[in-house]
Every structure is written in C-alpha cells, then in structure tokens.
Write a protein that holds these residues in place. Sequence first.
Motif, PDB file in Angstrom:
ATOM      1  N   HIS A   1       0.806  -1.230   0.000  1.00 51.13           N
ATOM      2  CA  HIS A   1       0.000   0.000   0.000  1.00 51.13           C
ATOM      3  C   HIS A   1       0.836   1.277   0.000  1.00 51.13           C
ATOM      4  CE1 HIS A   1      -3.364  -2.687   0.668  1.00 51.13           C
ATOM      5  NE2 HIS A   1      -2.762  -3.175   1.743  1.00 51.13           N
ATOM      6  N   ILE A   2       2.017   1.192  -0.607  1.00 59.92           N
ATOM      7  CA  ILE A   2       2.831   2.378  -0.858  1.00 59.92           C
ATOM      8  C   ILE A   2       2.745   2.653  -2.356  1.00 59.92           C
ATOM      9  CG2 ILE A   2       5.154   3.376  -0.782  1.00 59.92           C
ATOM     10  CD1 ILE A   2       5.759   1.369   1.509  1.00 59.92           C
ATOM     11  N   SER A   3       2.184   3.788  -2.734  1.00 59.38           N
ATOM     12  CA  SER A   3       1.918   4.070  -4.147  1.00 59.38           C
ATOM     13  C   SER A   3       3.214   4.211  -4.935  1.00 59.38           C
ATOM     14  CB  SER A   3       1.078   5.349  -4.283  1.00 59.38           C
ATOM     15  OG  SER A   3       1.719   6.433  -3.649  1.00 59.38           O
ATOM     16  N   ALA A   4       3.339   3.402  -5.995  1.00 61.99           N
ATOM     17  CA  ALA A   4       4.561   3.401  -6.807  1.00 61.99           C
ATOM     18  C   ALA A   4       4.198   3.143  -8.263  1.00 61.99           C
ATOM     19  CB  ALA A   4       5.529   2.334  -6.309  1.00 61.99           C
ATOM     20  N   VAL A   5       4.990   3.721  -9.173  1.00 61.87           N
ATOM     21  CA  VAL A   5       4.817   3.469 -10.607  1.00 61.87           C
ATOM     22  C   VAL A   5       6.176   3.176 -11.224  1.00 61.87           C
ATOM     23  CG1 VAL A   5       2.719   4.842 -10.893  1.00 61.87           C
ATOM     24  CG2 VAL A   5       4.959   5.935 -11.155  1.00 61.87           C
ATOM     25  N   GLU A   6       6.155   2.428 -12.314  1.00 60.76           N
ATOM     26  CA  GLU A   6       7.369   2.092 -13.059  1.00 60.76           C
ATOM     27  C   GLU A   6       7.421   2.914 -14.335  1.00 60.76           C
ATOM     28  OE1 GLU A   6       9.353   0.325 -16.438  1.00 60.76           O
ATOM     29  OE2 GLU A   6       7.189   0.215 -16.164  1.00 60.76           O
ATOM     30  N   VAL A   7       8.605   3.513 -14.606  1.00 65.71           N
ATOM     31  CA  VAL A   7       8.785   4.335 -15.797  1.00 65.71           C
ATOM     32  C   VAL A   7      10.086   3.927 -16.477  1.00 65.71           C
ATOM     33  CG1 VAL A   7       8.840   6.687 -16.699  1.00 65.71           C
ATOM     34  CG2 VAL A   7       7.691   6.237 -14.544  1.00 65.71           C
ATOM     35  N   ASP A   8      10.032   3.742 -17.804  1.00 64.61           N
ATOM     36  CA  ASP A   8      11.240   3.380 -18.544  1.00 64.61           C
ATOM     37  C   ASP A   8      11.204   4.035 -19.916  1.00 64.61           C
ATOM     38  OD1 ASP A   8      10.095   1.396 -20.606  1.00 64.61           O
ATOM     39  OD2 ASP A   8       9.384   0.537 -18.726  1.00 64.61           O
ATOM     40  N   GLY A   9      12.176   3.726 -20.750  1.00 64.55           N
ATOM     41  CA  GLY A   9      12.303   4.366 -22.052  1.00 64.55           C
ATOM     42  C   GLY A   9      11.154   4.077 -22.996  1.00 64.55           C
ATOM     43  N   THR A  10      10.398   3.008 -22.740  1.00 65.84           N
ATOM     44  CA  THR A  10       9.256   2.676 -23.604  1.00 65.84           C
ATOM     45  C   THR A  10       7.958   3.319 -23.142  1.00 65.84           C
ATOM     46  OG1 THR A  10       8.660   0.673 -22.360  1.00 65.84           O
ATOM     47  CG2 THR A  10      10.335   0.439 -24.080  1.00 65.84           C
ATOM     48  N   THR A  11       7.989   3.967 -21.965  1.00 65.56           N
ATOM     49  CA  THR A  11       6.785   4.621 -21.456  1.00 65.56           C
ATOM     50  C   THR A  11       6.446   5.830 -22.332  1.00 65.56           C
ATOM     51  OG1 THR A  11       7.422   3.983 -19.212  1.00 65.56           O
ATOM     52  CG2 THR A  11       5.690   5.639 -19.418  1.00 65.56           C
ATOM     53  N   GLU A  12       5.189   5.938 -22.761  1.00 67.99           N
ATOM     54  CA  GLU A  12       4.768   7.063 -23.605  1.00 67.99           C
ATOM     55  C   GLU A  12       4.993   8.383 -22.871  1.00 67.99           C
ATOM     56  OE1 GLU A  12       0.800   6.671 -25.028  1.00 67.99           O
ATOM     57  OE2 GLU A  12       1.103   4.636 -25.785  1.00 67.99           O
ATOM     58  N   ASP A  13       5.337   9.418 -23.639  1.00 71.75           N
ATOM     59  CA  ASP A  13       5.644  10.723 -23.047  1.00 71.75           C
ATOM     60  C   ASP A  13       4.506  11.242 -22.182  1.00 71.75           C
ATOM     61  OD1 ASP A  13       8.087  10.658 -24.245  1.00 71.75           O
ATOM     62  OD2 ASP A  13       7.593  12.044 -25.867  1.00 71.75           O
ATOM     63  N   LYS A  14       3.271  11.101 -22.666  1.00 75.96           N
ATOM     64  CA  LYS A  14       2.114  11.614 -21.918  1.00 75.96           C
ATOM     65  C   LYS A  14       1.972  10.909 -20.571  1.00 75.96           C
ATOM     66  CE  LYS A  14      -0.715  13.179 -25.839  1.00 75.96           C
ATOM     67  NZ  LYS A  14      -2.004  13.001 -26.566  1.00 75.96           N
ATOM     68  N   ILE A  15       2.178   9.594 -20.580  1.00 77.13           N
ATOM     69  CA  ILE A  15       2.062   8.830 -19.339  1.00 77.13           C
ATOM     70  C   ILE A  15       3.195   9.186 -18.390  1.00 77.13           C
ATOM     71  CG2 ILE A  15       2.111   6.505 -18.353  1.00 77.13           C
ATOM     72  CD1 ILE A  15       0.789   5.504 -20.908  1.00 77.13           C
ATOM     73  N   ARG A  16       4.412   9.302 -18.928  1.00 74.14           N
ATOM     74  CA  ARG A  16       5.558   9.668 -18.092  1.00 74.14           C
ATOM     75  C   ARG A  16       5.350  11.041 -17.472  1.00 74.14           C
ATOM     76  NH1 ARG A  16      11.416   9.974 -20.807  1.00 74.14           N
ATOM     77  NH2 ARG A  16      10.476  11.818 -21.717  1.00 74.14           N
ATOM     78  N   ASP A  17       4.891  12.007 -18.274  1.00 73.95           N
ATOM     79  CA  ASP A  17       4.635  13.359 -17.759  1.00 73.95           C
ATOM     80  C   ASP A  17       3.557  13.333 -16.669  1.00 73.95           C
ATOM     81  OD1 ASP A  17       6.521  14.298 -19.514  1.00 73.95           O
ATOM     82  OD2 ASP A  17       5.076  15.027 -20.988  1.00 73.95           O
ATOM     83  N   LYS A  18       2.540  12.480 -16.871  1.00 77.62           N
ATOM     84  CA  LYS A  18       1.462  12.368 -15.870  1.00 77.62           C
ATOM     85  C   LYS A  18       2.014  11.823 -14.557  1.00 77.62           C
ATOM     86  CE  LYS A  18      -1.360   8.852 -15.741  1.00 77.62           C
ATOM     87  NZ  LYS A  18      -2.423   7.857 -16.024  1.00 77.62           N
TER      88      LYS A  18
END
Length: 423
Positions: A200-217
């Motif tokens: 229950h610790i909020s976390a997200v994964e981001v990498d080079g394939t993540t779309e720009d809009k999603i990464r910015d969000k």
Amino acid sequence: MAEIARRTTDKNNRVMFLIHRKEVLDQAVATFKNQGVNSNLLIAGMVQTLTRKIDKLPEPQLILVDEAHHVLAKSYQRILNKFPNAIVLLFTATPIRTGKRQLDEIADDIIVGQSISKLTKKGFLAPFDYYSIDDIDTQKLKKNSTGDYTNASMDEAVSRKIYGHIVSNYQRLAKNKQAVVYTYSVESAKRIADAFNKTHISAVEVDGTTEDKIRDKYVKQFRDKKIKVLVNVNLFTEGVDLPDVDCVIMARPTKSLALYLQFSMRCLNPRENKKAIIIDHVANWKTFGLPDSDRDWKQAIITTDKNKRKSNNNEPIFAITQCDFCFAVVKASEVKNSKCPICGNPIKVHTAVQQTDDELKLINDRKRLINEILADKVMQNVANKSVKELHTMKELQAYAKLHKYKRGWVFYQAKMKGLIKRK
C-alpha cells in the motif's frame, strides 16, 4: 550558462546551446529568457536535432554544451567540427566517462567548481544519511563494451529477494518520503513497483518505452505527492527537475562514477531542515566512496593509455566505514568516541575501503553456506521469508547467516521487534 549567454548576446554575438534531453532543453530556454538573453541571437536545441540541420545553422561565436560528458559522441563532434572558430564551454557535474576515452581529447583545460561538501555547507545541496544493505554477488558482474555492467550479469548478480528488502528498508529508513528507485531493467523495475504497491505504498514504473504523456502524468503526480515512489530505468539521471525527492534507492550496480553521482545526488535538492536518505542495495559505495568524497577531477579527465594497465595504486581509496547496527556508511572523520554518528552504537573505524579480489574466499564461503543451510532446519524455514515475517531470535540469526548480515543486524532487528527489552 544563462548569464554567460546574456553577456555574449549583449555584444551582438551569437550563442548555441546543446543538450540531449527535451526536458532539460525546455528548462534551459525558460532560464535563458528570464536572464535576458537575446532570443534572436540564441540557437538552443537537442543535439539529435541540430546535427541534422547543421548546414542550415548560422555560425555561433560561442557554443555552450550541457551534460558535456557526452561530447565525444559523433553527433556532438559533427556540430563542433562545423564551427571551428567558436569558443566552446563544456558544463558537467560529472566530467569522468566510463571507458578509456576522456574529455582531455577535446578540452584544453578543466575549471573545477566547488566540491559537493562545500556546496552542502553553504546550503546549495541538502545533507544526507547513506545506508547500504548489500544484496548483490559482485563476482557475477560482467562489463560490456562501454565499461559498465551488462544487464544479463546484473540480473544474475542481484538477488531476487532484493525487491522485498527494498520495501522493508524504505519503511525502516525513509518511511513516507518521496523516493526515486534506480534499477537496471524493465522487469526488475516492475517487480519493485509491484512490491511497493502490495504494501500500500503508491509506486509506478517508468522506462524508455513509457509514452511521453504517461511519463509526464506520473512525474506530475509525483510532484503533487499523489505517488510516493518512482521506479525508473535509466531516465531520471540528468537534468529532469524533481525538486521533492527526499530519498534515493539504488538497485543498480554501476562502474560509472557519473551514473553513481547522478543517482545519489537526485535527492540533494535543498529545503529547510531537509535530511536526504540514500539507500544503496548494491554496495556502489565500495567502488566510489560517498557522493561527497574528495575527487581529483583534473586527473579524472585524462584518457588512459590503452597499452598501460592501471596499477592498484591508482584505485580509489576512501576513509569511510559502515555501522554493523544501522548499516549507515559514514566518513571516518565523523566517528567520535568509537560511536556511529547516526545510531550511537559502537562502530569500528577502518582507515580505507578498497576493492580486493577475494573470489576464492567467496566460493569457499558459498559451499560452506550451502552445507549449513541443508543441515539447519531454521535456515531452511526462513530462506523465502521477508524480515517482517521473522518472529524469533533464532530466525533472525538464521536469516542473518543466510544473507551474510553482521551480528549488529540481528541485535538491531531484535530490538525493533521487541525481542530484546530496552533499558
């Protein structure tokens, strides 16, 4: 850079600014505008774009290169060679490069800025506490053609249990702090993010394939503190503005001093009364010392002769030590009365930390450990458990032996779990 650019355009001279990331470019253009740089005399762009337009660009009198440890790449060289009469200023916080070639191939001199320790004392960087929980078998690490470790060898060297350890140690050392995790592959990043979310610790994964809009969000949600932990693969190293990072977690071993400093310094943006936390699960400190250890940058930018092997005398030696109780890594000079400056428990000071070749010892230790596990039922029972699932002193002792933790770890965990009465 913006002030240098302003003074240059005030004299009707043209300036070119080079960078390789869009996020940094946008920040730089805004800073140049606020500083009063004449936009009609400024060419600011990503090197990937400008190298394709090189024949159409007006000649600059000054070229400013940010993150200049990349400048030996062909795209940069193509631009610089096109304008041989321009004055070139290279800016980087990490002038050393992985591999043989260094910046002395292109730079006439290096002007060394103030050290990390001095900038911290003056309030430009936040102070930090550094902890290291060694979850890696360094003997399995193999280097690639660039001089850093291969993903395959990192995957083999890093224990799968690291994912649970990352969460438990975050909760112990940096609970509720905004954290960035650096790891080496998309798979490992997703596993770590899942491990955080399961508790229950909020976390997200981001990498080079993540779309720009999603990464910015995700970055916006992190800045707004709707997300506690950003787990990333090779993204948040250079330039990206993440002002509220209070904790960095390293799950990626590296041979690159530049990467190590970019990882560890991500949480050092200053704020009143802030104490940053750095948690190193892969013992990078044994190779590089602490982020604010003294370094000879003039020597670092000299290209190594390919025909000469570096002697052991040139290997880095750091007067730092680690506490057996809280796992803090501290400078020997900070230890007073043989007590850890972080937790106050007894600490042994070693004059230096230097990597040695102890493969035979490790192999013998591993064989002995396997035999002990087979003979010890308690050790078998704790092999797949997390620290929070350990409830007796025997379980803690077996777990420590299995993971090569020191005696102080057992004592510390026992106190935290109430197995030892506090005075």
